[in-house]
Design an enzyme around this catalytic site. Structure first.
Site, PDB file in Angstrom:
ATOM      1  N   PRO A  24      37.016  63.456 108.372  1.00  0.00           N
ATOM      2  CA  PRO A  24      35.650  62.993 108.632  1.00  0.00           C
ATOM      3  C   PRO A  24      34.996  63.805 109.738  1.00  0.00           C
ATOM      4  O   PRO A  24      35.612  64.068 110.768  1.00  0.00           O
ATOM      5  CB  PRO A  24      35.855  61.534 109.064  1.00  0.00           C
ATOM      6  CG  PRO A  24      37.264  61.475 109.551  1.00  0.00           C
ATOM      7  CD  PRO A  24      38.031  62.468 108.747  1.00  0.00           C
ATOM      8  N   THR A  26      31.083  64.171 111.681  1.00  0.00           N
ATOM      9  CA  THR A  26      29.685  63.800 111.842  1.00  0.00           C
ATOM     10  C   THR A  26      28.801  65.021 111.621  1.00  0.00           C
ATOM     11  O   THR A  26      29.042  66.079 112.199  1.00  0.00           O
ATOM     12  CB  THR A  26      29.448  63.217 113.248  1.00  0.00           C
ATOM     13  OG1 THR A  26      30.179  61.997 113.360  1.00  0.00           O
ATOM     14  CG2 THR A  26      27.974  62.950 113.500  1.00  0.00           C
ATOM     15  N   GLN A  99      34.177  56.582 105.648  1.00  0.00           N
ATOM     16  CA  GLN A  99      34.685  56.143 106.941  1.00  0.00           C
ATOM     17  C   GLN A  99      33.693  55.178 107.586  1.00  0.00           C
ATOM     18  O   GLN A  99      32.526  55.510 107.791  1.00  0.00           O
ATOM     19  CB  GLN A  99      34.927  57.324 107.885  1.00  0.00           C
ATOM     20  CG  GLN A  99      35.647  56.889 109.158  1.00  0.00           C
ATOM     21  CD  GLN A  99      35.669  57.945 110.228  1.00  0.00           C
ATOM     22  OE1 GLN A  99      34.624  58.326 110.740  1.00  0.00           O
ATOM     23  NE2 GLN A  99      36.856  58.428 110.578  1.00  0.00           N
ATOM     24  N   HIS A 175      37.451  53.569 111.215  1.00  0.00           N
ATOM     25  CA  HIS A 175      37.528  54.519 112.331  1.00  0.00           C
ATOM     26  C   HIS A 175      38.034  53.761 113.551  1.00  0.00           C
ATOM     27  O   HIS A 175      37.272  53.072 114.238  1.00  0.00           O
ATOM     28  CB  HIS A 175      36.163  55.129 112.599  1.00  0.00           C
ATOM     29  CG  HIS A 175      36.200  56.404 113.386  1.00  0.00           C
ATOM     30  ND1 HIS A 175      37.286  56.791 114.131  1.00  0.00           N
ATOM     31  CD2 HIS A 175      35.267  57.395 113.558  1.00  0.00           C
ATOM     32  CE1 HIS A 175      37.040  57.950 114.723  1.00  0.00           C
ATOM     33  NE2 HIS A 175      35.818  58.335 114.392  1.00  0.00           N
ATOM     34  N   TYR A 180      35.482  55.017 119.763  1.00  0.00           N
ATOM     35  CA  TYR A 180      34.502  54.104 119.181  1.00  0.00           C
ATOM     36  C   TYR A 180      35.004  52.662 119.228  1.00  0.00           C
ATOM     37  O   TYR A 180      36.038  52.372 119.840  1.00  0.00           O
ATOM     38  CB  TYR A 180      34.104  54.584 117.791  1.00  0.00           C
ATOM     39  CG  TYR A 180      33.526  55.979 117.848  1.00  0.00           C
ATOM     40  CD1 TYR A 180      32.372  56.240 118.590  1.00  0.00           C
ATOM     41  CD2 TYR A 180      34.157  57.048 117.213  1.00  0.00           C
ATOM     42  CE1 TYR A 180      31.853  57.529 118.686  1.00  0.00           C
ATOM     43  CE2 TYR A 180      33.650  58.339 117.306  1.00  0.00           C
ATOM     44  CZ  TYR A 180      32.491  58.567 118.041  1.00  0.00           C
ATOM     45  OH  TYR A 180      31.986  59.838 118.153  1.00  0.00           O
ATOM     46  N   ARG A 227      42.128  55.223 110.713  1.00  0.00           N
ATOM     47  CA  ARG A 227      42.373  56.410 111.525  1.00  0.00           C
ATOM     48  C   ARG A 227      42.580  56.004 112.975  1.00  0.00           C
ATOM     49  O   ARG A 227      41.787  55.225 113.527  1.00  0.00           O
ATOM     50  CB  ARG A 227      41.198  57.385 111.424  1.00  0.00           C
ATOM     51  CG  ARG A 227      41.523  58.758 112.049  1.00  0.00           C
ATOM     52  CD  ARG A 227      40.373  59.720 111.934  1.00  0.00           C
ATOM     53  NE  ARG A 227      40.848  61.097 111.875  1.00  0.00           N
ATOM     54  CZ  ARG A 227      40.220  62.133 112.422  1.00  0.00           C
ATOM     55  NH1 ARG A 227      39.097  61.960 113.087  1.00  0.00           N
ATOM     56  NH2 ARG A 227      40.700  63.348 112.298  1.00  0.00           N
ATOM     57  N   GLY A 311      39.290  69.745 109.267  1.00  0.00           N
ATOM     58  CA  GLY A 311      37.876  69.600 109.513  1.00  0.00           C
ATOM     59  C   GLY A 311      37.123  70.897 109.359  1.00  0.00           C
ATOM     60  O   GLY A 311      36.551  71.192 108.317  1.00  0.00           O
TER      61      GLY A 311
END
Length: 353
Positions: A24, A26, A99, A175, A180, A227, A311
């Site tokens: 994942p 952003t 995600q 996530h 986060y 994750r 990634g």
């Protein structure tokens, strides 16, 4: 074990064409209301040579947003946008897990349509700045969630998981990493609660387990992944001196749910990684940031991982699998176009000639 990156495998209820995963990332190219942008389906379809695509972090509710122009999956418009992406990924032969990322305290009111402060386990700012349209600004103190609001947030994750399946996604990834909301509940630097969600290892892990259990009940454990990033200090996170025991407890509790996979972002504690591998009975996806190209497949060969996620390699090389097979050079990623902007640095990376 001698597992190979290019061999088919199973993940939960699904057959995958290979053991390579798009991690994942952003990209901040959604519309202001959180609907995926016009080029998102092309972006993901271009990279559908990997066995599994895990989408960019996607907010499960309005309060889950922290950054500018990140996508959501809690309205009808979001579902329609993600359905186009899911269809494109499936046409390319891959599977898509969305995600679910609740940013928690890593949020700024200027970045969201509702302009509310972030929410978190406790009213403690992360002590780091974040990008806004006004430039880099300090993240303000978040509002502490009440117990009722914690339970509603669990329900928001459940609802978002159902909406992801409505959109045609094959499953969701929670996530629980990178500072986060789920990670914040684990960390003593972000969670000073004295109720059932703070204090002891079991209490700090409770939110993560409740979110996973709720989603598994809603869409099936075999369509649910999570994750984690043990030891990651991102956004002011400190998991405390009991961090290793915290993760041993958490992974053992999650394992009882029979989730499709555990996705570990590994930052160097090899002893803990070995322990978590032993505790986890389902598929393990391993991400080693900045792994060298010549080490691709190393954790599969030893059996430490069942799949490996990448990634920047996949971001900059939409034909990542074909380049690996051919021994072809890899294009370097353009960091200046990672977040926001146009199709440049998004869908214009070249395939092999």
């Amino acid at each position: 074990m001698n597992q190979h990156p290019f061999e088919p495998t199973r993940l939960g209820r699904y057959a995958l064409s290979n053991r390579l995963v798009m991690a994942p990332m952003t990209r901040s190219r959604a519309l202001p209301d959180g609907t995926p942008g016009a080029s998102a389906a092309t972006y993901y379809a271009q990279r559908s040579g990997v066995g599994l695509i895990i989408s960019e972090g996607t907010q499960p509710s309005e309060d889950g947003q922290g950054y500018l122009t990140t996508p959501g999956i809690h309205t009808d418009a979001h579902v329609a946008g993600w359905r186009a992406i899911a269809d494109a990924v499936h046409a390319g032969g891959s599977r898509l897990f969305i995600q679910l990322m609740h940013a928690g305290r890593v949020s700024h009111p200027d970045n969201t349509p509702h302009h509310r402060p972030g929410v978190a386990p406790s009213a403690i700012a992360p002590g780091v700045p974040m990008f806004t349209l006004k430039g880099m600004l300090p993240i303000p103190e978040p509002r502490a969630l009440s117990v009722q609001e914690v339970r509603q947030t669990v329900a928001d994750f459940r609802h978002a998981a159902r909406r992801a399946i409505d959109a045609g996604a094959d499953g969701v990834e929670i996530h629980g990493a990178n500072g986060y909301l789920v990670h914040q509940f684990l960390a003593i630097s972000a969670n000073t609660r004295t109720d059932d969600y703070g204090g002891s290892i079991a209490n700090r892990a409770r939110f993560a387990v409740e979110v996973a259990q709720a989603i598994a009940e809603e869409i099936g454990a075999d369509r649910t992944g999570i994750r984690l990033s043990p030891g990651n200090p991102m956004s002011g996170i400190d998991e405390g001196p009991e961090a290793a025991d915290l993760y041993r407890h958490l992974v053992a509790e999650l394992d009882r749910l029979g989730l499709a996979y555990l996705h570990l972002m590994h930052l160097g504690n090899e002893a803990l990684l070995t322990d978590l591998r032993a505790l986890w009975k389902q598929a393990l996806i391993l991400n080693r940031p900045s792994r060298a190209r010549d080490a691709i497949g190393a954790d599969l060969a030893t059996g430490l991982a069942d799949l490996e996620s990448y990634g920047q390699f996949v971001l900059a090389n939409p034909d990542f699998v074909e380049r690996l097979k051919a021994g072809a050079p890899m294009t370097a990623a353009d960091r200046n176009s990672f977040f926001g902007g146009s199709d440049q640095g998004y869908i214009d990376y070249p395939a092999m000639r």
